[in-house]
Design a protein around this motif. Structure first.
Motif, PDB file in Angstrom:
ATOM      1  N   ILE A 100       0.876  -1.191   0.000  1.00 44.99           N
ATOM      2  CA  ILE A 100       0.000   0.000   0.000  1.00 44.99           C
ATOM      3  C   ILE A 100       0.903   1.228   0.000  1.00 44.99           C
ATOM      4  O   ILE A 100       1.778   1.357   0.867  1.00 44.99           O
ATOM      5  CB  ILE A 100      -0.903   0.056   1.253  1.00 44.99           C
ATOM      6  N   VAL A 101       0.684   2.109  -0.973  1.00 48.99           N
ATOM      7  CA  VAL A 101       1.460   3.355  -1.021  1.00 48.99           C
ATOM      8  C   VAL A 101       0.493   4.527  -1.057  1.00 48.99           C
ATOM      9  O   VAL A 101      -0.405   4.569  -1.903  1.00 48.99           O
ATOM     10  CB  VAL A 101       2.350   3.423  -2.293  1.00 48.99           C
ATOM     11  N   ILE A 102       0.667   5.463  -0.126  1.00 45.90           N
ATOM     12  CA  ILE A 102      -0.094   6.718  -0.188  1.00 45.90           C
ATOM     13  C   ILE A 102       0.857   7.777  -0.730  1.00 45.90           C
ATOM     14  O   ILE A 102       1.939   7.988  -0.174  1.00 45.90           O
ATOM     15  CB  ILE A 102      -0.589   7.166   1.209  1.00 45.90           C
ATOM     16  N   VAL A 103       0.442   8.434  -1.821  1.00 46.92           N
ATOM     17  CA  VAL A 103       1.246   9.543  -2.341  1.00 46.92           C
ATOM     18  C   VAL A 103       0.502  10.830  -2.019  1.00 46.92           C
ATOM     19  O   VAL A 103      -0.647  11.019  -2.438  1.00 46.92           O
ATOM     20  CB  VAL A 103       1.448   9.440  -3.872  1.00 46.92           C
ATOM     21  N   GLY A 104       1.129  11.716  -1.258  1.00 50.00           N
ATOM     22  CA  GLY A 104       0.451  12.944  -0.833  1.00 50.00           C
ATOM     23  C   GLY A 104       1.236  14.185  -1.208  1.00 50.00           C
ATOM     24  O   GLY A 104       2.463  14.227  -1.071  1.00 50.00           O
ATOM     25  N   GLU A 105       0.507  15.167  -1.653  1.00 44.35           N
ATOM     26  CA  GLU A 105       1.133  16.438  -2.025  1.00 44.35           C
ATOM     27  C   GLU A 105       1.662  17.162  -0.776  1.00 44.35           C
ATOM     28  O   GLU A 105       2.671  17.854  -0.822  1.00 44.35           O
ATOM     29  CB  GLU A 105       0.056  17.289  -2.711  1.00 44.35           C
ATOM     30  N   GLU A 106       0.945  16.993   0.333  1.00 45.19           N
ATOM     31  CA  GLU A 106       1.398  17.621   1.574  1.00 45.19           C
ATOM     32  C   GLU A 106       2.502  16.765   2.192  1.00 45.19           C
ATOM     33  O   GLU A 106       2.575  15.570   1.935  1.00 45.19           O
ATOM     34  CB  GLU A 106       0.231  17.742   2.563  1.00 45.19           C
ATOM     35  N   THR A 107       3.319  17.397   3.031  1.00 44.42           N
ATOM     36  CA  THR A 107       4.439  16.652   3.609  1.00 44.42           C
ATOM     37  C   THR A 107       4.008  15.782   4.783  1.00 44.42           C
ATOM     38  O   THR A 107       4.652  14.785   5.092  1.00 44.42           O
ATOM     39  CB  THR A 107       5.544  17.616   4.090  1.00 44.42           C
ATOM     40  N   GLN A 108       2.898  16.153   5.436  1.00 41.52           N
ATOM     41  CA  GLN A 108       2.465  15.394   6.627  1.00 41.52           C
ATOM     42  C   GLN A 108       1.700  14.138   6.212  1.00 41.52           C
ATOM     43  O   GLN A 108       0.988  14.143   5.213  1.00 41.52           O
ATOM     44  CB  GLN A 108       1.530  16.240   7.499  1.00 41.52           C
ATOM     45  N   PRO A 109       1.819  13.071   7.019  1.00 41.20           N
ATOM     46  CA  PRO A 109       0.968  11.902   6.765  1.00 41.20           C
ATOM     47  C   PRO A 109      -0.490  12.272   7.035  1.00 41.20           C
ATOM     48  O   PRO A 109      -0.751  13.345   7.600  1.00 41.20           O
ATOM     49  CB  PRO A 109       1.478  10.880   7.781  1.00 41.20           C
ATOM     50  N   PRO A 110      -1.453  11.404   6.649  1.00 35.72           N
ATOM     51  CA  PRO A 110      -2.868  11.766   6.797  1.00 35.72           C
ATOM     52  C   PRO A 110      -3.197  12.367   8.171  1.00 35.72           C
ATOM     53  O   PRO A 110      -2.809  11.808   9.198  1.00 35.72           O
ATOM     54  CB  PRO A 110      -3.583  10.434   6.600  1.00 35.72           C
ATOM     55  N   TYR A 111      -3.896  13.501   8.144  1.00 32.98           N
ATOM     56  CA  TYR A 111      -4.255  14.152   9.411  1.00 32.98           C
ATOM     57  C   TYR A 111      -5.690  14.670   9.355  1.00 32.98           C
ATOM     58  O   TYR A 111      -6.286  14.769   8.283  1.00 32.98           O
ATOM     59  CB  TYR A 111      -3.269  15.267   9.755  1.00 32.98           C
ATOM     60  N   LYS A 112      -6.196  15.005  10.551  1.00 33.30           N
ATOM     61  CA  LYS A 112      -7.578  15.486  10.680  1.00 33.30           C
ATOM     62  C   LYS A 112      -7.633  16.984  10.415  1.00 33.30           C
ATOM     63  O   LYS A 112      -6.924  17.746  11.074  1.00 33.30           O
ATOM     64  CB  LYS A 112      -8.088  15.213  12.094  1.00 33.30           C
ATOM     65  N   HIS A 140       1.755  -1.109  10.001  1.00 33.38           N
ATOM     66  CA  HIS A 140       0.808  -1.660   9.018  1.00 33.38           C
ATOM     67  C   HIS A 140       1.391  -1.719   7.602  1.00 33.38           C
ATOM     68  O   HIS A 140       0.668  -1.956   6.651  1.00 33.38           O
ATOM     69  CB  HIS A 140      -0.486  -0.835   9.021  1.00 33.38           C
ATOM     70  N   ARG A 141       2.665  -1.441   7.501  1.00 30.30           N
ATOM     71  CA  ARG A 141       3.353  -1.448   6.198  1.00 30.30           C
ATOM     72  C   ARG A 141       2.631  -0.562   5.177  1.00 30.30           C
ATOM     73  O   ARG A 141       2.387  -0.943   4.048  1.00 30.30           O
ATOM     74  CB  ARG A 141       3.482  -2.884   5.656  1.00 30.30           C
ATOM     75  N   ILE A 142       2.270   0.630   5.639  1.00 32.95           N
ATOM     76  CA  ILE A 142       1.662   1.610   4.721  1.00 32.95           C
ATOM     77  C   ILE A 142       2.750   2.616   4.374  1.00 32.95           C
ATOM     78  O   ILE A 142       3.239   3.346   5.238  1.00 32.95           O
ATOM     79  CB  ILE A 142       0.449   2.303   5.382  1.00 32.95           C
ATOM     80  N   GLU A 143       3.164   2.598   3.112  1.00 33.98           N
ATOM     81  CA  GLU A 143       4.233   3.518   2.699  1.00 33.98           C
ATOM     82  C   GLU A 143       3.616   4.885   2.446  1.00 33.98           C
ATOM     83  O   GLU A 143       2.576   4.990   1.799  1.00 33.98           O
ATOM     84  CB  GLU A 143       4.886   3.020   1.404  1.00 33.98           C
ATOM     85  N   PHE A 144       4.277   5.927   2.950  1.00 30.08           N
ATOM     86  CA  PHE A 144       3.786   7.282   2.692  1.00 30.08           C
ATOM     87  C   PHE A 144       4.857   8.066   1.947  1.00 30.08           C
ATOM     88  O   PHE A 144       5.961   8.245   2.445  1.00 30.08           O
ATOM     89  CB  PHE A 144       3.433   7.979   4.018  1.00 30.08           C
ATOM     90  N   VAL A 145       4.503   8.500   0.736  1.00 26.58           N
ATOM     91  CA  VAL A 145       5.414   9.333  -0.051  1.00 26.58           C
ATOM     92  C   VAL A 145       4.845  10.746   0.007  1.00 26.58           C
ATOM     93  O   VAL A 145       3.854  11.059  -0.654  1.00 26.58           O
ATOM     94  CB  VAL A 145       5.478   8.840  -1.528  1.00 26.58           C
ATOM     95  N   GLY A 146       5.427  11.587   0.858  1.00 26.83           N
ATOM     96  CA  GLY A 146       4.857  12.919   1.081  1.00 26.83           C
ATOM     97  C   GLY A 146       5.567  14.000   0.286  1.00 26.83           C
ATOM     98  O   GLY A 146       6.661  13.800  -0.238  1.00 26.83           O
ATOM     99  N   GLY A 147       4.910  15.159   0.184  1.00 26.45           N
ATOM    100  CA  GLY A 147       5.497  16.315  -0.508  1.00 26.45           C
ATOM    101  C   GLY A 147       5.631  16.100  -1.999  1.00 26.45           C
ATOM    102  O   GLY A 147       6.434  16.750  -2.663  1.00 26.45           O
ATOM    103  N   THR A 148       4.830  15.191  -2.537  1.00 27.92           N
ATOM    104  CA  THR A 148       4.933  14.849  -3.964  1.00 27.92           C
ATOM    105  C   THR A 148       3.542  14.671  -4.568  1.00 27.92           C
ATOM    106  O   THR A 148       2.802  13.789  -4.142  1.00 27.92           O
ATOM    107  CB  THR A 148       5.675  13.496  -4.152  1.00 27.92           C
ATOM    108  N   ALA A 149       3.213  15.499  -5.542  1.00 25.85           N
ATOM    109  CA  ALA A 149       1.914  15.335  -6.206  1.00 25.85           C
ATOM    110  C   ALA A 149       2.017  14.273  -7.294  1.00 25.85           C
ATOM    111  O   ALA A 149       3.082  14.087  -7.888  1.00 25.85           O
ATOM    112  CB  ALA A 149       1.479  16.652  -6.817  1.00 25.85           C
TER     113      ALA A 149
END
Ligand SMILES: Cc1cc2nc3c(=O)[nH]c(=O)nc-3n(C[C@H](O)[C@H](O)[C@H](O)COP(=O)(O)OP(=O)(O)OC[C@H]3O[C@@H](n4cnc5c(N)ncnc54)[C@H](O)[C@@H]3O)c2cc1C
Length: 411
Positions: A35-47, A76-85
């Motif tokens: 599982i890879v989450i690619v997020g434009e923001e640098t922080q991992p998922p937040y409220k 949970h082996r969830i990869e987070f690639v942050g700061g990248t759209a």
């Protein structure tokens, strides 16, 4: 379609609450693959809800906003690639192009791209002391400018504008709210509820102006005042804009997916490409409850739809069924809303919003309760949630009578 197994990769675009929930539910459902989450923001998922409430007030720290702390992501082996759209989806090759130049392959893709604040279409809106509010970074920048005695002008009398007004006022700022329409919260509540919130804010000390059309700003390079259409000006040390959301659908549209006020998905969260799903603020989904398609901007929808998508990726084929609900905190008040009141025929009030600080407003159509707003009335809210979901006829006179116990109506 092949079942998902340990050899497969699910990529989630967007690290908001929908993306975070999809990832954690995939693990709960026993998905063993990558599982890879690619997020434009640098922080991992937040409220996001605390951003205009406790986080702006400084009573919650950034690390407490995270949906999953980094060690939990790792566990949970969830990869987070942050700061990248993610810049493009090649559906044929099942491959994404990232802004950092890398490519990433997927077996299933989930679009959880949310939305971005609608920018103000006036000159000066790009000045360094004019702020939109969607992210932790936005709030950090706003907080640097907040100090007792500073003058804050808030453009937009929606939830975000009013919540920010309440927080900044408490911090000793002089707060003006400019709402272009003739009442606040006009899109979502009855006039009686709008008037209640206008009274509360004015009594607290906010200079709340309705029918106040912003025409532009004065001052350069920083804004020193907001100019209204009637020619008057309101001095400002900082301006915060809360005038709505634009769904982030460009990535989907450029990949040729069907987009129409949101990424169009079916009741399983599947887009027009069977390998691509979507969840959260960015989706236009069928609502059995409303009997039409809808795009919602709410945490509850983002989380529940994310979870439904994860289950459907694992082959559950569960339709996403949801009765929308929402909340807002302002001062000591908690507003809780259920259903969508648009098109109501009768408003029934339980309590008097012109004199009290807690009451409930019930919206009826065809004798049925279609929506309710409860201000600091948690029991009424719980009861309304049940009745709205059931769509059963209600007795308006009993609803209005605070002496009739709620359980008699819910029976
Ligand atoms: C200040 C504020 C207060 C709120 N208060 C409440 C409340 O009290 N109650 C409530 O129910 N709701 C509230 N909401 C709304 C709620 O936060 C949203 O409905 C919810 O966050 C939606 O989650 P999401 O995951 O769908 O989208 P988002 O939270 O918008 O997350 C989407 C993410 O995807 C990223 N992204 C977008 N495009 C790309 C791309 N191409 N590549 C990589 N990443 C991308 C974005 O940067 C973002 O991080 C509030 C929102 C705000 C801003």
């Amino acid at each position: 379609m092949t079942e998902l197994g340990a050899e497969h990769t699910v990529v989630i675009v967007g690290g908001g609450q929908a993306g975070g929930e999809t990832a954690s539910e995939l693990r709960k459902q026993g998905f063993e693959g990558r599982i890879v989450i690619v997020g434009e923001e640098t922080q991992p998922p937040y409220k996001r809800p605390p951003l205009s409430k406790a986080y702006l007030a400084g009573s919650v720290q950034e690390a407490n906003l995270f949906v999953m702390q980094p060690p939990i992501l790792e566990k949970h082996r969830i990869e987070f690639v942050g700061g990248t759209a993610v810049q493009a989806i090649d559906r044929e090759a099942r491959q994404l192009t990232l802004a950092n130049g890398e490519t990433l392959g997927y077996d299933r893709l989930v679009l959880a791209t949310g939305g971005r604040p609608r920018p103000l279409p006036v000159d000066g809106a790009d000045a360094a002391n004019v702020f939109l509010l969607r992210s932790i970074d936005d709030v950090n920048r706003i907080r640097e400018r907040c100090a007792e005695g500073k003058r804050a002008v808030i453009v937009g009398g929606g939830f975000i504008g009013l919540e920010v007004a309440a927080v900044l006022l408490k911090q000793g700022l002089k707060v003006t709210v400019l709402e272009g329409l003739d009442r606040v919260l006009a899109r979502v509540t009855a006039p009686e509820v709008s008037q209640f919130f206008e009274r509360v804010h004015r009594e607290a000390g906010v200079d709340l102006r309705t029918g106040a059309q912003l025409a532009g700003f004065e001052g350069h390079p920083e804004v020193t005042a907001a100019r209204l259409a009637d020619g008057s000006t309101v001095p400002a040390d900082l301006v915060i804009v809360g005038i709505g959301l634009i769904a982030n659908t460009e990535l989907a549209a450029e990949a040729g997916l069907v987009v129409d006020n949101g990424i169009v998905v079916d009741e399983f969260g599947q887009t027009s490409d069977p390998l691509i799903y979507a969840a959260g603020d960015c989706t236009n989904h069928p609502s059995e409850f409303l009997g039409r398609r809808v795009r919602l901007e709410s945490v509850q929808n983002a989380m529940e739809q994310g979870r439904a998508v994860a289950r459907n990726l694992m082959g559950k084929a569960e339709p996403y069924r949801n009765v929308p609900w929402f909340w807002s905190d302002q001062y000591d008040l908690k507003l809780q809303m259920v259903g969508i009141s648009t098109g109501f025929e009768q408003l029934v009030l339980r309590g008097d919003p012109t004199t009290e600080r807690s009451f409930a407003a019930f919206y009826l159509k065809g004798g049925k309760l279609i929506a309710a707003d409860a201000v600091s009335k948690p029991q009424e809210f719980m009861f309304a949630k049940k009745l709205v979901a059931e769509g059963r006829p209600v007795d308006a006179a009993k609803l209005a009578d605070p002496d009739v116990p709620l359980k008699e109506l819910a029976a």
